[in-house]
Structures are given as structure tokens and as C-alpha cells.
Design an enzyme around this catalytic site. Structure first.
Site, PDB file in Angstrom:
ATOM      1  N   GLU A  18       0.540  -1.009  -0.094  1.00  0.00           N
ATOM      2  CA  GLU A  18      -0.516  -0.451  -0.299  1.00  0.00           C
ATOM      3  C   GLU A  18       1.159   1.502  -0.184  1.00  0.00           C
ATOM      4  O   GLU A  18       1.307   1.349   0.977  1.00  0.00           O
ATOM      5  CB  GLU A  18      -0.871  -0.138   1.278  1.00  0.00           C
ATOM      6  CG  GLU A  18      -1.808   1.064   1.289  1.00  0.00           C
ATOM      7  CD  GLU A  18      -2.401   1.067   2.355  1.00  0.00           C
ATOM      8  OE1 GLU A  18      -3.917   1.641   2.341  1.00  0.00           O
ATOM      9  OE2 GLU A  18      -2.371   0.342   3.970  1.00  0.00           O
ATOM     10  N   LYS A  20      -9.374   2.901  -2.350  1.00  0.00           N
ATOM     11  CA  LYS A  20      -9.304   1.780  -0.987  1.00  0.00           C
ATOM     12  C   LYS A  20     -10.678   2.071  -0.530  1.00  0.00           C
ATOM     13  O   LYS A  20     -10.977   3.622  -0.483  1.00  0.00           O
ATOM     14  CB  LYS A  20      -8.103   2.572  -0.084  1.00  0.00           C
ATOM     15  CG  LYS A  20      -8.563   1.478   1.308  1.00  0.00           C
ATOM     16  CD  LYS A  20      -6.986   2.063   2.180  1.00  0.00           C
ATOM     17  CE  LYS A  20      -7.083   1.156   3.636  1.00  0.00           C
ATOM     18  NZ  LYS A  20      -6.202   1.318   4.346  1.00  0.00           N
ATOM     19  N   CYS A  79      -5.562  -2.994   2.131  1.00  0.00           N
ATOM     20  CA  CYS A  79      -5.245  -3.123   3.391  1.00  0.00           C
ATOM     21  C   CYS A  79      -6.601  -3.738   4.576  1.00  0.00           C
ATOM     22  O   CYS A  79      -7.470  -4.158   4.196  1.00  0.00           O
ATOM     23  CB  CYS A  79      -4.827  -2.124   4.086  1.00  0.00           C
ATOM     24  SG  CYS A  79      -3.758  -2.063   5.783  1.00  0.00           S
ATOM     25  N   GLY A 100     -27.155 -59.295  16.512  1.00  0.00           N
ATOM     26  CA  GLY A 100     -26.403 -58.008  16.280  1.00  0.00           C
ATOM     27  C   GLY A 100     -25.854 -57.066  14.768  1.00  0.00           C
ATOM     28  O   GLY A 100     -26.595 -57.242  13.867  1.00  0.00           O
TER      29      GLY A 100
END
Length: 650
Positions: free
Chosen positions: A44, A113, A168, A470
Site C-alpha cells: 500500500e 481504497k 489493507c 448384532g
């Protein structure tokens, strides 16, 4: 095969806050040193530095940044790919914190941004304006109109790359711009960042990058400012990460000056994941502008051979473990084994509760699979104490080795189960006589002789379960089901198959992990002995009491078969690509040896589907399973020819 590999790099250049000329010099130095990169991303505000503070309101700094951008634009003519740099840009009386993409001598797109942190140590709202409402706009730079806005995606239609952008803080919010970009089709997401270091932030940063790449089914390239930023109040670490679909491919922290982190992105893998997970659907695609740029596949070739793939993987290392089902980290492996065993035991316990049949009948051979099934039953007994475990070993004189017989007997004693020994030799001979078969094994291919024993054992187990009220617990594993290495209506059948989605390579580790943590020296000793015993169905005559029939001599090494299984099913890779990955991961094997093994795997996988089409119930434990009711549906008479033809030509 089509080349879907993209080489991407993230760079942390040497930097001086407020010195665009110096910073640009180092950006250009990195670009010149990495001309083969498809996508190169810088931090940035990398042209000016992030920590310039009120200097951002000085025209001399902003003009210097523009001069630096024009130098980068010109230098990009000699760069085969696309570079993304960070800088402040003026637009309509506002200043924006931007990611600027340059490619082949052009500025192809600019993304401002969206979320500006103005809390704690951050003060971006003092200097910048959010780009959230900047849509469909353009800037004129050096006489050329450049798309500008949060609706900008960077695209190379030939390689199939579509790039979305975070800057960011954009990633740290619930509604990240990259999420919308991914939904609109972006498969590579980048983040130009300047994230300072404080206690705990490194781990959190890593977790959100991995989570975003996973939830977006995308690659995520994150690069943060380095230690050259001002240390007035903060320290920056240059934390750089390359993630793909929730997996960290590469990472660096506190790198040296002008450090570059590179890796290969597999667009085919990402495409398969998005096609497979049908809840991932493209939306809002028309809202975005696709800005053309050059992001070529590795080597700049549309087609790539297996050998070229191996060389590309060597130059930009990427891990393809020889045992993809087995974690390489010991603590993660231990946790994986515990988790699988817990899933298996709870599935079996639930089936017992639902049926009211508390007796579990298990055939014990002294091999890995029946050992794991007995361990699962033992763990299920801890959940449902009323469970009764009835174990039966069924030796066949002349075929069963003394080693596996002794292991079976010692295992049953160590696990304190009810023990029955029912020799099957006489019954098998009677059966063979009745159907007119010789009592002697006729050699390779005498499946009637071999399968008669497997079916006799299942016959005994089923009838015993009926008599005792079973359930027969199945022992067969995922690898055997994939290869069809089981006798139809023999060991292929049970009343609940606890191992049905556990591959053989992992069965070994679960048994070993249980041995090392059980706290019983007697049990530990026999479990380790079983793990170290050659895998065998023992359906042919033994060699003077020793194991003669070794499974891997017949169907190939289980680790290689599991490698094929994982990449063929988990990511739908074509045979040519699976071949290339195996050549990379098994350098000691020749290409022809791997082709032979993969041909055998594909033939068996296709031709044995009929056995999988009628599998008993069993719990799913991983991302690759073959239950016809769940993850894998395939015609039993599907043709394998297309796969074999491609492999032959590779």
C-alpha cells in the site's frame, strides 16, 4: 494440456517515507529482476510510503508520486506481466489511496481504497476519501483515459485470470470488496497493505487471509509494508502471504530489503472448486468493468507438458505431498487421527442406538483395516457402554500366515473383546468341491479360489450377527474401494462400514497414533507389529507360514494410489496433470513407471465402480469419499478410454 499455472509474486521494496524517486527506483529494480512474473504486487502506498502523514497534503509529494508512476508505466513495456503499485491520487478535489495496475506500457486500471481506518494508530480519514462511491469513473493520466473505481477488475482472457482488489483495511471488515469481486468471478484477489506489528496481530492477519481465500475459493496475495516505513510510533514487518483456497502456499515476515515472495497459482484447481461447490454462484458480474491486461500463464505458453510442469514447480516451489491425506505436521496429524476416530466411533454408536442391536461382530485378520475397525468399536463402547464386542478370527490352514494369526489373537486379547476362532479350511474345501473347482490354487487369476475364502468369512460373520442379535462391522477402507480390491459380497459387504472413507495411508497412521497414546504397553506392542506387517489379503497359499501374497505387488504402492485418488477426485485433475504432479513428488520414479501405475489405477477405478454402487452405510470423515449416496455417483459401465488416451499421449 492447457496451461493454467500463473506465477505470482509479492514484493517488499526498500523504502524511504516521502521519497518517491528512491521508492520507484527499488520498485523498478524488482520488476527488472523478475521479468517472468505474471502478477507482481507491491505494498500500500509503495511509491510514497504509507507513513507520510500530513505530507500527503503536499503537492510536491503527490507530483513526485505521479512521476514515479509514469516511470513504472514506461518500464512495464519490458515486463511480461502486470504490476500493482500503491500511491495517492487526486480526483475531483479529493485524495484517494489507490492500487494502480500497469501492464505492457499502459496504466490499465485504478482501484481506490474503500474502508479508511481512523482509529487507534490509524488516521487515514484525515488525508484520504473513501472510494466506495467511485463507480464507472475514469482518470486521465499522461494523456490516456484510465478506468477508475471500485468496480474495476483486471483480466487476462487468454490465461483466465480475473483480479479483484482489497487495500489493507478492506479485508478487515465484514463486507470486504474482494468478496464481491470473487462473487463476480475474480479468481485472484490481491491486497496492497500497510499493517503494523503489535502482539497477536500476525496470527490474526494470517487467519483472515486464509479464511478469505477459502470462503472466496480464490487465490489471495497479501503484501504489507516493510521495516523502511517510519518507526516514529509503529513498526512494519513486511508480512507477505500467498494463499490458495484456504491453504498457505508461501509466507515471509521481516524480510530483507527488496524481498520477493513467489509462487504458482493453480487456476484449474480453483475452477474445479467453484464448479463443485454449487453454492458459489456468480452475481453482480455486470456491475464490474473488466480491464484487459497481460497476466500470462507460466512460461508464457498456452499448452504445457508434464516435464515443463515439473520444471515450473521446481522454479517456484509448491508442495504436493506424497501422502496428501496425511498431514506432515506431527501435532496436526495426531489431531487428524483423533478427529477421524471420534467421527467413526460416534457414527457406529449412533447406528447401535438406532437399531437396538448392541453386539458388534468383527472379523479380525491381523491386518490394518480390521484392527482399526476394532479400535473404533472399542471407542464406540465408551459412548454406549452396553455395546458387546464379539471378535472372530477365521484362519485357513495353508493360507493364513503365522504372523497375522498371532497378531490377530494378541490384538483380541489386548482389546479384551470376546474371542472366537472359526477355521474355514474345511468349509472352503467343501464349497470348492461342490462347485467343481480343484482344491489346489490354480495360480494367478484363480479368483474363484481366492474369493471363496473371503465370502466364507462374510457368510460366517453375517450368520453369527443374526444368531447373536448384532451388527457386522465392515473393515474395508477407501483405497480398497477405489481400486476394487475387495471381494464382491465378501469383505465388500457389512452392516456398517466404519472405514469406508479412510484411505489406507491414513489407516496406518491412525493405528500407529492409537498405539502411541493408548497407555497400554501390551496393546501398543501388537498395534505397532500390525502396522509393520506387509499388507495382504492372504487368499493364496502362504510360503511356509510366511506371507506370500502382498497386495502392493499386485495393485501398486498404496501411497502412490492414494496420491492418484486424491487429486483425481478432490480436484478433478486430468490424467496428464496428475502424471505431472506425481513426477514432481516422486522424482525417484521414471515417467513411464508413473504412467504404468496411473494406467492401472484408472483401469481399476473405472472397472470396479459396480462394487461401490451398492456400498453399505458408513461415516464420511474427509473431503474424498466414494459413497454412492453422497460424494460419488458414476455409471458402473462408464468408459475409461478418454482418460487412458490422454495419459498415453502425455
Amino acid at each position: 494440456m492447457r496451461n493454467r499455472w500463473i506465477k505470482v509474486s509479492a514484493a517488499v521494496p526498500s523504502l524511504k517515507p516521502g521519497d518517491p524517486s528512491y521508492n520507484t527506483d527499488h520498485i523498478l529494480k524488482i520488476m527488472k529482476a523478475h521479468p517472468d512474473c505474471g502478477l507482481l504486487v507491491f505494498p500500500e502506498l509503495s511509491i510514497t510510503g504509507y507513513t507520510c502523514a500530513d505530507l500527503f497534503q503536499q503537492s510536491v509529494l503527490l507530483d513526485g508520486a505521479m512521476e514515479g508512476l509514469l516511470r513504472i508505466k514506461e518500464a512495464s513495456r519490458e515486463f511480461q506481466g502486470t504490476a500493482a503499485v500503491g500511491m495517492p491520487l487526486r480526483f475531483e478535489n479529493c485524495l484517494y489511496n489507490c492500487a494502480v495496475y500497469v501492464s505492457k506500457g499502459q496504466i490499465v486500471g485504478i482501484v481506490p481504497k474503500t474502508y479508511l481506518p481512523t482509529y487507534g494508530e490509524f488516521y487515514e480519514g484525515r488525508w484520504f476519501t473513501s472510494g466506495k462511491s467511485v463507480i464507472g469513473r475514469s482518470l486521465v493520466i499522461d494523456g490516456e483515459e484510465v478506468p477508475f473505481g471500485v468496480d474495476v477488475l483486471i483480466e487476462d482472457s487468454e490465461s483466465g485470470v480475473l483480479i479483484g482488489t482489497d487495500i489493507c483495511e478492506d479485508l478487515w471488515v465484514p463486507d470486504a470488496p474482494s468478496t464481491h469481486a470473487a462473487i463476480a468471478g475474480a479468481n485472484v484477489l490481491v491486497n496492497l497493505s500497510a499493517s503494523d506489528e503489535v502482539i497477536g496481530k500476525e496470527d490474526y492477519r494470517r487467519s483472515i487471509v486464509l479464511n478469505q481465500s477459502a470462503s472466496c475459493l480464490a487465490a489471495y496475495l497479501y503484501v504489507s509494508s516493510g521495516t523502511g516505513e517510519s518507526s516514529t510510533d509503529l513498526v512494519f514487518s513486511g508480512h507477505t502471504m500467498l494463499a490458495e483456497n484456504g491453504r498457505m502456499l508461501n509466507e515471509m515476515l521481516y524480510p530483507e530489503e527488496d524481498a520477493v515472495l513467489s509462487g504458482l497459482i493453480d487456476l484449474e484447481l480453483l475452477e474445479h472448486c467453484r464448479i463443485h461447490e454449487t453454492t458459489f454462484t456468480n452475481e453482480d458480474g455486470a456491475w464490474y468493468r473488466h480491464c484487459p491486461a497481460s497476466v500470462p500463464a507460466v512460461n508464457g505458453k498456452e499448452e504445457i507438458t508434464a516435464e515443463e510442469t515439473v520444471e515450473a514447480l521446481k522454479s517456484s516451489p509448491r508442495s504436493y505431498p506424497r501422502m496428501p491425506f496425511v498431514p506432515s505436521d506431527d501435532s496436526e496429524l495426531r489431531k487428524r487421527c483423533e478427529t477421524i476416530l471420534r467421527i467413526q466411533a460416534n457414527g457406529l454408536a449412533t447406528r447401535v442406538k438406532a437399531t437396538g442391536l448392541n453386539t458388534l461382530v468383527i472379523g479380525i485378520s491381523g491386518g490394518l483395516d480390521s484392527t482399526l475397525a476394532l479400535i473404533v468399536a472399542h471407542e464406540a463402547q465408551k459412548i454406549v457402554p452396553s455395546i458387546r464386542i464379539l471378535t472372530i478370527t477365521m484362519p485357513n490352514e495353508g493360507n493364513t500366515s503365522s504372523q497375522t494369526y498371532d497378531n490377530a489373537m494378541e490384538l483380541m486379547r489386548a482389546m479384551h473383546s470376546e474371542i472366537r476362532e472359526i477355521p474355514i479350511g474345511a468349509a472352503v474345501r467343501q464349497h470348492l468341491t461342490a462347485i467343481g473347482h480343484s482344491l489346489e490354487y490354480q495360480g494367478e487369476g484363480d479368483t474363484a479360489y481366492e474369493n471363496a475364502q473371503a465370502r466364507m468369512r462374510t457368510y460366517i460373520l453375517m450368520d453369527t450377527a443374526n444368531m447373536e442379535g448384532g451388527l457386522v462391522v465392515g473393515t474395508g477402507d477407501l483405497s480398497e474401494l477405489a481400486l476394487g480390491w475387495c471381494t464382491y459380497n465378501g469383505d465388500h459387504m457389512s452392516m456398517y462400514g466404519v472405514n469406508a472413507s479412510v484411505p489406507k495411508t491414513l489407516v496406518q497412521y491412525i493405528c500407529r497414533a492409537y498405539a502411541l497414546t493408548c497407555g497400554d504397553e501390551r496393546l501398543k506392542k501388537v498395534l505397532l507389529a500390525i502396522v509393520d506387517t506387509p499388507i495382504s489379503p492372504e487368499l493364496t497359499p502362504s510360503n511356509n507360514g510366511a506371507i506370500a501374497q502382498k497386495t502392493e505387488d499386485k495393485i501398486g504402492k498404496y501411497d502412490l494410489n492414494d496420491f492418484f485418488l486424491y487429486y483425481t477426485l478432490r480436484y478433478g485433475f486430468r490424467p496428464a496433470k496428475t502424471l505431472a504432479l506425481a513426477m514432481y513428488s516422486y522424482p525417484e520414479l521414471s515417467k513411464e513407471q508413473i504412467k504404468e501405475a496411473l494406467t492401472r489405477f484408472l483401469n481399476r477405478f473405472f472397472h470396479q465402480q459396480f462394487k461401490r454402487s451398492c456400498l453399505p452405510d458408513g461415516p464420511k470423515v474427509g473431503s474424498v469419499t466414494l459413497s454412492p449416496r453422497g460424494d460419488w455417483r458414476m455409471p458402473s459401465d462408464a468408459s475409461v478410454n478418454l482418460w487412458l488416451e490422454e495419459l498415453k499421449e502425455s
